[in-house]
Design a protein around this motif. Structure first.
Motif, short mmCIF file in Angstrom:
data_model
loop_
_atom_site.label_atom_id
_atom_site.label_comp_id
_atom_site.label_asym_id
_atom_site.label_seq_id
_atom_site.Cartn_x
_atom_site.Cartn_y
_atom_site.Cartn_z
N LEU A 184 0.77 -1.48 0.07
CA LEU A 184 0.03 0.13 -0.02
C LEU A 184 0.69 1.32 0.01
O LEU A 184 0.68 2.17 -0.69
N LYS A 185 1.74 1.17 0.69
CA LYS A 185 2.73 2.42 0.71
C LYS A 185 3.58 2.52 -0.31
O LYS A 185 3.74 3.36 -1.00
N GLY A 186 4.01 1.27 -1.00
CA GLY A 186 4.59 1.47 -2.30
C GLY A 186 4.01 1.84 -3.43
O GLY A 186 4.36 2.70 -4.38
N LYS A 242 -2.67 -1.39 12.04
CA LYS A 242 -4.06 -1.41 12.12
C LYS A 242 -4.60 -2.76 10.82
O LYS A 242 -3.82 -2.41 10.14
N ASP A 243 -5.34 -3.38 11.20
CA ASP A 243 -5.94 -4.26 10.25
C ASP A 243 -6.55 -3.67 9.01
O ASP A 243 -7.22 -2.74 9.24
N ILE A 244 -6.10 -3.92 7.90
CA ILE A 244 -6.74 -3.32 6.58
C ILE A 244 -7.97 -4.08 6.09
O ILE A 244 -7.80 -5.06 5.57
N PRO A 245 -9.27 -3.54 6.15
CA PRO A 245 -10.37 -3.96 5.50
C PRO A 245 -10.00 -4.30 4.02
O PRO A 245 -9.51 -3.49 3.36
N VAL A 246 -10.66 -5.49 3.62
CA VAL A 246 -10.61 -5.60 2.16
C VAL A 246 -11.32 -4.46 1.25
O VAL A 246 -10.96 -4.18 0.37
N SER A 247 -12.58 -4.17 2.03
CA SER A 247 -13.21 -2.86 1.38
C SER A 247 -12.25 -1.85 1.05
O SER A 247 -12.30 -1.09 0.07
N VAL A 248 -11.14 -1.55 2.02
CA VAL A 248 -10.51 -0.40 1.72
C VAL A 248 -9.58 -0.70 0.52
O VAL A 248 -9.38 0.15 -0.28
N LEU A 249 -8.91 -1.77 0.47
CA LEU A 249 -8.11 -2.15 -0.62
C LEU A 249 -8.82 -2.35 -1.72
O LEU A 249 -8.52 -1.84 -2.88
N HIS A 250 -10.18 -2.90 -1.93
CA HIS A 250 -11.03 -2.83 -2.99
C HIS A 250 -11.03 -1.34 -3.53
O HIS A 250 -11.10 -0.95 -4.62
N GLN A 251 -11.34 -0.33 -2.56
CA GLN A 251 -11.50 0.95 -3.08
C GLN A 251 -10.35 1.69 -3.78
O GLN A 251 -10.53 2.24 -4.65
N ILE A 252 -9.17 1.36 -3.07
CA ILE A 252 -7.99 1.77 -3.78
C ILE A 252 -7.58 1.16 -5.08
O ILE A 252 -7.17 1.97 -6.07
N ALA A 253 -7.93 -0.01 -5.23
CA ALA A 253 -7.68 -0.68 -6.62
C ALA A 253 -8.65 -0.30 -7.56
O ALA A 253 -8.03 -0.06 -8.49
N GLN A 254 -10.03 -0.02 -7.16
CA GLN A 254 -10.73 0.52 -8.45
C GLN A 254 -10.36 1.85 -8.76
O GLN A 254 -10.37 2.12 -9.89
N HIS A 255 -10.15 2.55 -7.68
CA HIS A 255 -9.79 4.16 -7.95
C HIS A 255 -8.48 4.43 -8.69
O HIS A 255 -8.53 4.97 -9.80
N TYR A 256 -7.64 3.47 -8.54
CA TYR A 256 -6.25 3.67 -9.31
C TYR A 256 -6.12 2.66 -10.42
O TYR A 256 -4.95 2.41 -10.95
N SER A 257 -7.04 1.90 -10.71
CA SER A 257 -6.96 0.77 -11.91
C SER A 257 -5.92 -0.11 -11.87
O SER A 257 -5.33 -0.39 -12.46
N ILE A 258 -5.93 -0.70 -10.41
CA ILE A 258 -4.83 -1.67 -10.34
C ILE A 258 -5.58 -3.07 -9.88
O ILE A 258 -6.93 -3.11 -9.35
N GLU A 259 -5.15 -4.03 -10.05
CA GLU A 259 -5.90 -5.50 -9.63
C GLU A 259 -5.66 -5.62 -8.06
O GLU A 259 -4.60 -5.47 -7.23
N LEU A 260 -7.11 -6.01 -7.47
CA LEU A 260 -6.99 -6.06 -5.89
C LEU A 260 -5.88 -7.04 -5.38
O LEU A 260 -5.32 -7.05 -4.48
N PRO A 261 -5.88 -8.47 -6.24
CA PRO A 261 -4.79 -9.14 -5.70
C PRO A 261 -3.45 -8.86 -5.74
O PRO A 261 -2.55 -9.30 -4.77
N THR A 262 -3.14 -7.83 -6.38
CA THR A 262 -1.73 -7.27 -6.38
C THR A 262 -1.36 -6.63 -5.19
O THR A 262 -0.24 -6.68 -4.72
N LEU A 263 -2.52 -5.86 -4.52
CA LEU A 263 -2.12 -5.46 -3.13
C LEU A 263 -2.35 -6.34 -2.14
O LEU A 263 -1.56 -6.44 -1.15
N MET A 264 -3.29 -7.29 -2.13
CA MET A 264 -3.54 -8.35 -1.20
C MET A 264 -2.35 -9.27 -1.45
O MET A 264 -1.84 -9.80 -0.08
#
Length: 184
Positions: A12-14, A45-67
């Motif tokens: 996420l930081k990267g 803090k634990d990162i909710p999948v929903s937050v990762l999903h929002q970031i992935a959608q907004h920046y057009s990257i694949e959710l599995p890349t973050l997870m």
């Protein structure tokens, strides 16, 4: 700190560094305050999948890349054998197994989710994210809260809902609950 959560936090930081964004900008995309976002990015803090999903959608990257740190490559089909999907255990209570991590340009993100019983009766976390969510209970019994409504779901029950409404789930009884979650 859970090593998998730390790895997600590092990715996420990267991503933020690669996009040359400030923490405030990432927090705004997720509709959260900056301190909460920085807690996610630091791995505290634990990162909710929903937050990762929002970031992935907004920046057009694949959710599995973050997870999971893997880039999806398959475009015709991607097969996941029973029990073999890319998995991440965000907390002791939740385990996510991606069922389509290798398929590029997905229109939905399917997960097999296992929620362990909450023996300490700690309140469950409520999340929101854009889009819709479909859940099908495979095993066990759970309490699902959507907005101010509480529903009991058992094996074979399914629900589709607007995921912008606050929602959260906890296992009931002494058995884990296993369900298929599809985030659209």
């Amino acid at each position: 700190m859970n090593e998998q959560i730390k790895q997600i936090a590092d990715r996420l930081k990267g991503l933020r560094d690669a996009l040359e964004l400030q923490p405030e900008e990432m927090a705004q995309v997720c509709n959260i305050d900056t301190n909460t976002y920085l807690g996610y990015e630091s791995g505290v803090k634990d990162i909710p999948v929903s937050v990762l999903h929002q970031i992935a959608q907004h920046y057009s990257i694949e959710l599995p890349t973050l997870m999971f740190g893997n880039e999806p490559r398959m475009s015709s089909y991607f097969l996941t054998r029973k029990g073999k999907g890319a998995a991440v255990e965000r907390t002791k209570a939740y385990k996510y197994q991606s069922l389509a991590a290798g398929f590029i340009n997905r229109k939905a993100d399917p997960f097999m989710v296992t929620v362990e019983p909450n023996r300490n009766e700690v309140p469950f976390t409520l999340n929101t994210h854009p889009g819709q969510e479909f859940n099908l209970i495979i095993e066990g019994k759970c309490l699902l809260r959507i907005g101010g409504k509480e529903l009991i779901l058992e094996e074979g029950d399914s629900i589709m809902f607007d995921s912008m409404r606050e929602h959260g789930m906890k296992a009931l009884g002494n058995k884990p609950v296993k369900f298929l979650a599809v985030i659209l």
